[in-house]
Design a protein around this motif. Structure first.
Motif, PDB file in Angstrom:
ATOM      1  N   GLY A  12       0.835  -1.197   0.000  1.00  0.00           N
ATOM      2  CA  GLY A  12       0.000   0.000   0.000  1.00  0.00           C
ATOM      3  C   GLY A  12       0.868   1.243   0.000  1.00  0.00           C
ATOM      4  N   PRO A  13       0.276   2.420   0.192  1.00  0.00           N
ATOM      5  CA  PRO A  13       1.052   3.666   0.155  1.00  0.00           C
ATOM      6  C   PRO A  13       2.235   3.690   1.118  1.00  0.00           C
ATOM      7  N   THR A  14       2.038   3.217   2.350  1.00  0.00           N
ATOM      8  CA  THR A  14       3.136   3.234   3.321  1.00  0.00           C
ATOM      9  C   THR A  14       4.280   2.343   2.877  1.00  0.00           C
ATOM     10  N   ALA A  34      -0.982  -9.668  -0.745  1.00  0.00           N
ATOM     11  CA  ALA A  34      -1.989 -10.666  -1.110  1.00  0.00           C
ATOM     12  C   ALA A  34      -2.830 -10.211  -2.290  1.00  0.00           C
ATOM     13  N   LEU A  35      -2.879  -8.913  -2.539  1.00  0.00           N
ATOM     14  CA  LEU A  35      -3.637  -8.397  -3.676  1.00  0.00           C
ATOM     15  C   LEU A  35      -2.830  -8.566  -4.960  1.00  0.00           C
ATOM     16  N   PRO A  36      -3.511  -8.605  -6.103  1.00  0.00           N
ATOM     17  CA  PRO A  36      -2.800  -8.856  -7.366  1.00  0.00           C
ATOM     18  C   PRO A  36      -2.070  -7.652  -7.934  1.00  0.00           C
ATOM     19  N   GLN A  37      -2.192  -6.472  -7.305  1.00  0.00           N
ATOM     20  CA  GLN A  37      -1.502  -5.285  -7.781  1.00  0.00           C
ATOM     21  C   GLN A  37      -1.152  -4.399  -6.589  1.00  0.00           C
ATOM     22  N   PRO A  38      -0.120  -3.526  -6.737  1.00  0.00           N
ATOM     23  CA  PRO A  38       0.246  -2.635  -5.641  1.00  0.00           C
ATOM     24  C   PRO A  38      -0.847  -1.592  -5.395  1.00  0.00           C
ATOM     25  N   CYS A  42      -6.180   1.730  -1.576  1.00  0.00           N
ATOM     26  CA  CYS A  42      -6.311   2.818  -2.545  1.00  0.00           C
ATOM     27  C   CYS A  42      -6.606   2.298  -3.947  1.00  0.00           C
ATOM     28  N   THR A  43      -6.015   1.170  -4.291  1.00  0.00           N
ATOM     29  CA  THR A  43      -6.220   0.595  -5.617  1.00  0.00           C
ATOM     30  C   THR A  43      -7.452  -0.306  -5.662  1.00  0.00           C
ATOM     31  N   GLU A  44      -7.622  -1.104  -4.623  1.00  0.00           N
ATOM     32  CA  GLU A  44      -8.659  -2.137  -4.658  1.00  0.00           C
ATOM     33  C   GLU A  44     -10.038  -1.626  -4.270  1.00  0.00           C
ATOM     34  N   LEU A  45     -10.113  -0.690  -3.321  1.00  0.00           N
ATOM     35  CA  LEU A  45     -11.407  -0.296  -2.792  1.00  0.00           C
ATOM     36  C   LEU A  45     -11.915   1.041  -3.313  1.00  0.00           C
ATOM     37  N   TYR A  46     -11.023   2.026  -3.449  1.00  0.00           N
ATOM     38  CA  TYR A  46     -11.526   3.343  -3.864  1.00  0.00           C
ATOM     39  C   TYR A  46     -10.539   4.088  -4.769  1.00  0.00           C
ATOM     40  N   THR A  66      -1.330   6.118  -5.849  1.00  0.00           N
ATOM     41  CA  THR A  66      -0.575   4.877  -6.046  1.00  0.00           C
ATOM     42  C   THR A  66       0.368   4.994  -7.245  1.00  0.00           C
ATOM     43  N   LYS A  67      -0.134   5.523  -8.364  1.00  0.00           N
ATOM     44  CA  LYS A  67       0.699   5.687  -9.556  1.00  0.00           C
ATOM     45  C   LYS A  67       1.898   6.581  -9.268  1.00  0.00           C
ATOM     46  N   ASN A  68       1.667   7.667  -8.531  1.00  0.00           N
ATOM     47  CA  ASN A  68       2.755   8.587  -8.207  1.00  0.00           C
ATOM     48  C   ASN A  68       3.800   7.931  -7.314  1.00  0.00           C
ATOM     49  N   LEU A  69       3.340   7.150  -6.331  1.00  0.00           N
ATOM     50  CA  LEU A  69       4.278   6.474  -5.432  1.00  0.00           C
ATOM     51  C   LEU A  69       5.105   5.433  -6.191  1.00  0.00           C
ATOM     52  N   LEU A  70       4.477   4.729  -7.119  1.00  0.00           N
ATOM     53  CA  LEU A  70       5.211   3.748  -7.931  1.00  0.00           C
ATOM     54  C   LEU A  70       6.233   4.452  -8.819  1.00  0.00           C
TER      55      LEU A  70
END
Length: 353
Positions: A12-14, A34-38, A42-46, A66-70
């Motif tokens: 996640g972001p942290t 456990a999720l299929p993407q970082p 933020c990505t999975e729920l909202y 998320t995109k910015n953090l990646l």
């Protein structure tokens, strides 16, 4: 065996910001989620919901954060083990840890940082008696590879962003997409609701509301689902399909980490916030929403702060006795592991006549 300097559990972001802070200190990171993407929640729920309390961003969509953090951490070349849950941990004689996932992937690192948000996310499954039999036989709770649905008949259940977004996305890939929701109203981004309406009118999405799937039909794989109309409980009918995807959100659980011998309080990991957010086991840290301490606030910006201090402590574990001198990125620049360098324009010394 995947070996790294800091093994981060949770992308996640942290966790993603911890990669950047570790990179500044020349430490390599690998993340398990456990999720299929970082991106975590933020990505999975909202992904399309705005966040208003990220410093420097009066408003930013969760997916864009998320995109910015990646983008920010990509020059430090983090590794990812996605779609797998951290299951067991073993301390080695050299002080390092080996973490094994539920799929048997092994990771070794001298420092482990648990950044699992509210825990590992497990799908909320509909109350359908035979759904367990059809898991991995046409029933999926996550969409990892949209291509497996190409030219297939897909039924999606749910009324939130995930159900709307995937219905829209798969309408150009699948042979047939049917979206089922127990209400006529959808709780999602307005543009997504409007897009589904547009695709329904164009005949690219079949919409069945208010209704719910009550049974799954098939011998060795999904062949059809049984649907009950909410307004007429006696009206049941079958929809032939190859895949059934119930998207009812995720349920956060601490999961196997709760059995690692860590001090737990109210489903959160107790850490020493006076110093470095280390747990009761030296070498294991907990940052972000997964931890607890006096005055804890479950905010993304607090997780960023905790990740920064955790990396400072991790540096001392990896480099015992070596003094680190804090440098500001405005002065030192940023040297990526991929050979890139970011730095402010150098001042030019020139005399004025």
């Amino acid at each position: 065996m995947i070996k790294t300097d800091i093994l981060i559990i949770g992308a996640g972001p942290t966790g993603l910001f911890a990669v950047f802070e570790a990179g500044l200190l020349k430490m390599k990171c690998h993340l398990i989620d456990a999720l299929p993407q970082p991106g975590g929640q933020c990505t999975e729920l909202y992904p399309k919901k705005p966040i208003y309390d990220i410093p420097g961003f009066p408003e930013i969509l969760a997916g864009d954060l998320t995109k910015n953090l990646l983008e920010q951490c990509k020059q430090f070349e983090p590794g990812f083990t996605l779609g797998e849950r951290a299951d067991t941990i073993e301390k080695q004689e050299d002080g390092s840890f080996i973490v094994t996932t539920n799929k048997g992937t092994k990771h070794q690192a001298p420092v482990v940082a648990i950044a699992g948000g509210l825990g590992s996310f497990e799908p909320r499954k509909p109350l359908i008696a035979n759904i367990g039999y059809f898991e991995d036989k046409g029933v999926e709770y996550f969409i990892k590879d949209p291509e497996i649905y190409r030219n297939k008949r897909v039924v999606i259940s749910g009324g939130g962003d995930s159900a709307l977004d995937w219905s829209i996305y798969l309408s150009d890939i699948a042979k047939e997409v049917t979206l089922i929701h127990r209400r006529t109203e959808f709780r999602g981004a307005l543009d997504s609701v409007d897009k589904v309406q547009e695709l329904k009118d164009a005949g690219k999405i079949n919409l069945v509301t208010p209704a719910e799937v009550i049974n799954i039909v098939g011998d060795h794989k999904v062949e059809a689902v049984v649907v009950s109309q909410a307004l007429n409980i006696e009206k049941e009918f079958e929809i032939e399909c190859d895949h059934f995807i119930p998207l009812f959100g995720l349920s956060p659980k601490l999961g196997p980490i709760a059995k690692w011998g860590l001090e737990i309080e109210k489903n959160a990991i107790v850490v020493n916030n006076a110093l470095d957010y280390q747990t009761n086991i030296p070498g294991i840290f907990a940052i972000g929403d997964v931890n607890t301490y006096p005055g804890k606030l479950k905010l993304i910006l607090c997780g960023f702060h905790e990740a920064t201090l955790m990396c400072q402590a991790a540096y001392q574990i990896l480099n015992p006795g070596k003094r680190y001198v804090l440098k500001y990125t405005t002065v030192s620049g940023v040297d990526g592991f991929d050979g890139t360098r970011k730095e402010a324009p150098k001042q030019v010394v020139k005399a004025i006549d």
